[in-house]
Design an enzyme around this catalytic site. Structure first.
Site, short mmCIF file in Angstrom:
data_model
loop_
_atom_site.label_atom_id
_atom_site.label_comp_id
_atom_site.label_asym_id
_atom_site.label_seq_id
_atom_site.Cartn_x
_atom_site.Cartn_y
_atom_site.Cartn_z
N LYS A 14 0.83 -1.20 -0.09
CA LYS A 14 0.16 -0.10 0.00
C LYS A 14 0.78 1.21 -0.05
O LYS A 14 0.55 2.00 -0.69
CB LYS A 14 -0.82 -0.01 1.17
CG LYS A 14 -1.95 -0.99 1.37
CD LYS A 14 -2.82 -0.94 2.33
CE LYS A 14 -2.39 -0.97 3.78
NZ LYS A 14 -1.55 -2.27 4.14
N ARG A 89 -11.43 1.07 8.88
CA ARG A 89 -11.15 -0.57 9.14
C ARG A 89 -12.22 -0.94 9.78
O ARG A 89 -11.96 -2.42 9.82
CB ARG A 89 -10.01 -0.49 10.35
CG ARG A 89 -8.71 0.11 9.82
CD ARG A 89 -7.78 0.20 10.92
NE ARG A 89 -6.45 0.72 10.37
CZ ARG A 89 -5.31 0.32 10.58
NH1 ARG A 89 -5.00 -0.64 11.45
NH2 ARG A 89 -4.20 1.26 10.33
N ARG A 128 11.25 -7.06 5.15
CA ARG A 128 11.26 -5.68 5.57
C ARG A 128 11.80 -5.24 6.97
O ARG A 128 12.52 -4.40 7.27
CB ARG A 128 9.81 -5.16 5.56
CG ARG A 128 9.69 -3.61 5.72
CD ARG A 128 8.23 -3.02 5.40
NE ARG A 128 7.32 -3.55 6.45
CZ ARG A 128 6.12 -3.04 6.39
NH1 ARG A 128 5.55 -2.61 5.28
NH2 ARG A 128 5.34 -3.19 7.51
N ARG A 134 11.81 -2.17 12.52
CA ARG A 134 10.46 -2.38 13.15
C ARG A 134 10.25 -3.74 13.81
O ARG A 134 10.09 -4.68 13.12
CB ARG A 134 9.13 -2.13 12.10
CG ARG A 134 8.85 -0.93 11.71
CD ARG A 134 7.98 -0.46 10.57
NE ARG A 134 6.63 -1.30 11.14
CZ ARG A 134 5.68 -0.96 10.23
NH1 ARG A 134 5.44 -0.24 9.18
NH2 ARG A 134 4.66 -1.56 10.87
N ARG A 146 -1.27 -10.35 12.88
CA ARG A 146 -1.79 -9.18 12.13
C ARG A 146 -2.41 -9.24 11.07
O ARG A 146 -3.29 -8.81 10.64
CB ARG A 146 -0.32 -8.32 11.97
CG ARG A 146 0.23 -7.42 13.15
CD ARG A 146 1.76 -7.19 12.73
NE ARG A 146 1.72 -5.92 11.53
CZ ARG A 146 2.87 -5.78 10.94
NH1 ARG A 146 4.09 -6.38 11.31
NH2 ARG A 146 2.73 -4.69 9.93
#
Length: 193
Positions: A14, A89, A128, A134, A146
Site C-alpha cells: 500500500k 477499518r 522488510r 520495526r 496482524r
C-alpha cells in the site's frame, strides 16, 4: 473528485502504490496515523483529546478520527481528491466516512484492495523487518496475528463497498509498475464512466 481507499493487509504494498497514485493524480494523502500525530503536534482540541486517550492506552474513538478527517477535507476543499490510508477499518467507520463525505456532496469513488496471499505477506514483512527496524516486522508469530486480524476485521469493509459496486481487487504480487498500471487502468475506467 477522486476519493480512493487503498486497502490491503500489512505488507501488501500500500505504501509503495499510494505514493505513486498520489503523484499521478495529485491526491491528498489522509493517513489516520499521520492525522493523529499532526493534530497532537498542533495542539488542536481534537489532538489534545486524542493524546489524553492515547496516553491512557485507550483507542481513539471513531468520532475523533472522523473529526480530524473533516478538518482535512475543509482545509483541502479544492483538492483533486483524497486517498484514505488506514481508514476505514470497520463497517461503522465506513458508514461514518460515507456520511461525512455526503455533507460535502462527495463519496468514495472506489476501494482498491491489493490482494496478496498470506505466505507472501509473511515473507515480505520478514524481509522488510531486516531493514526497517520495526520489531513487528521481525516476529513471525506477530506478523501472522496482524494478517489474521486484518482478514477477520476488514473483510466486512470490503463487502460493504462491494455491495455499493465500489470494490476492485488488484493482484498485489508482481512488478511494482505492473501493479500500478492495473490500478491506473481501474481509475481510468472510473473517471471515463
Amino acid at each position: 473528485m477522486l476519493n480512493l481507499i487503498l486497502f490491503g493487509p500489512p505488507g501488501a504494498g500500500k505504501g509503495t502504490q499510494s505514493e505513486k497514485i498520489i503523484a499521478k493524480y495529485n491526491l491528498i494523502h489522509l493517513s489516520t496515523g499521520d492525522l493523529l500525530r499532526s493534530e497532537i503536534q498542533a495542539g488542536s482540541a481534537l489532538g489534545l483529546r486524542a493524546k489524553t486517550l492515547m496516553d491512557k492506552g485507550i483507542l481513539v474513538p471513531d468520532e475523533v478520527v472522523i473529526g480530524m478527517i473533516d478538518n482535512k477535507l475543509r482545509e483541502h476543499h479544492d483538492a483533486a481528491g483524497f486517498i484514505f490510508d488506514g481508514f476505514p477499518r470497520t463497517v461503522t467507520q465506513a458508514e461514518a466516512l460515507d456520511a461525512l463525505l455526503a455533507t460535502y456532496q462527495e463519496s468514495i469513488s472506489v476501494m482498491i484492495a491489493l490482494v496478496v496471499d498470506d505466505q507472501e505477506l509473511l515473507t515480505r514483512l520478514l524481509n522488510r523487518g531486516k531493514t526497517s527496524g520495526r520489531p513487528d516486522d521481525q516476529n513471525e508469530t506477530l506478523i501472522s496475528k496482524r494478517i489474521q486480524e486484518y482478514n477477520l476485521k476488514t473483510t466486512p469493509v470490503a463487502d460493504y463497498y462491494d455491495a455499493q459496486g465500489k470494490f476492485i481487487a488488484v493482484k498485489g504480487i508482481g512488478e511494482i509498475e505492473s501493479i500500478f498500471e492495473e490500478i491506473t487502468d481501474t481509475i481510468s475506467q472510473l473517471t471515463q464512466a
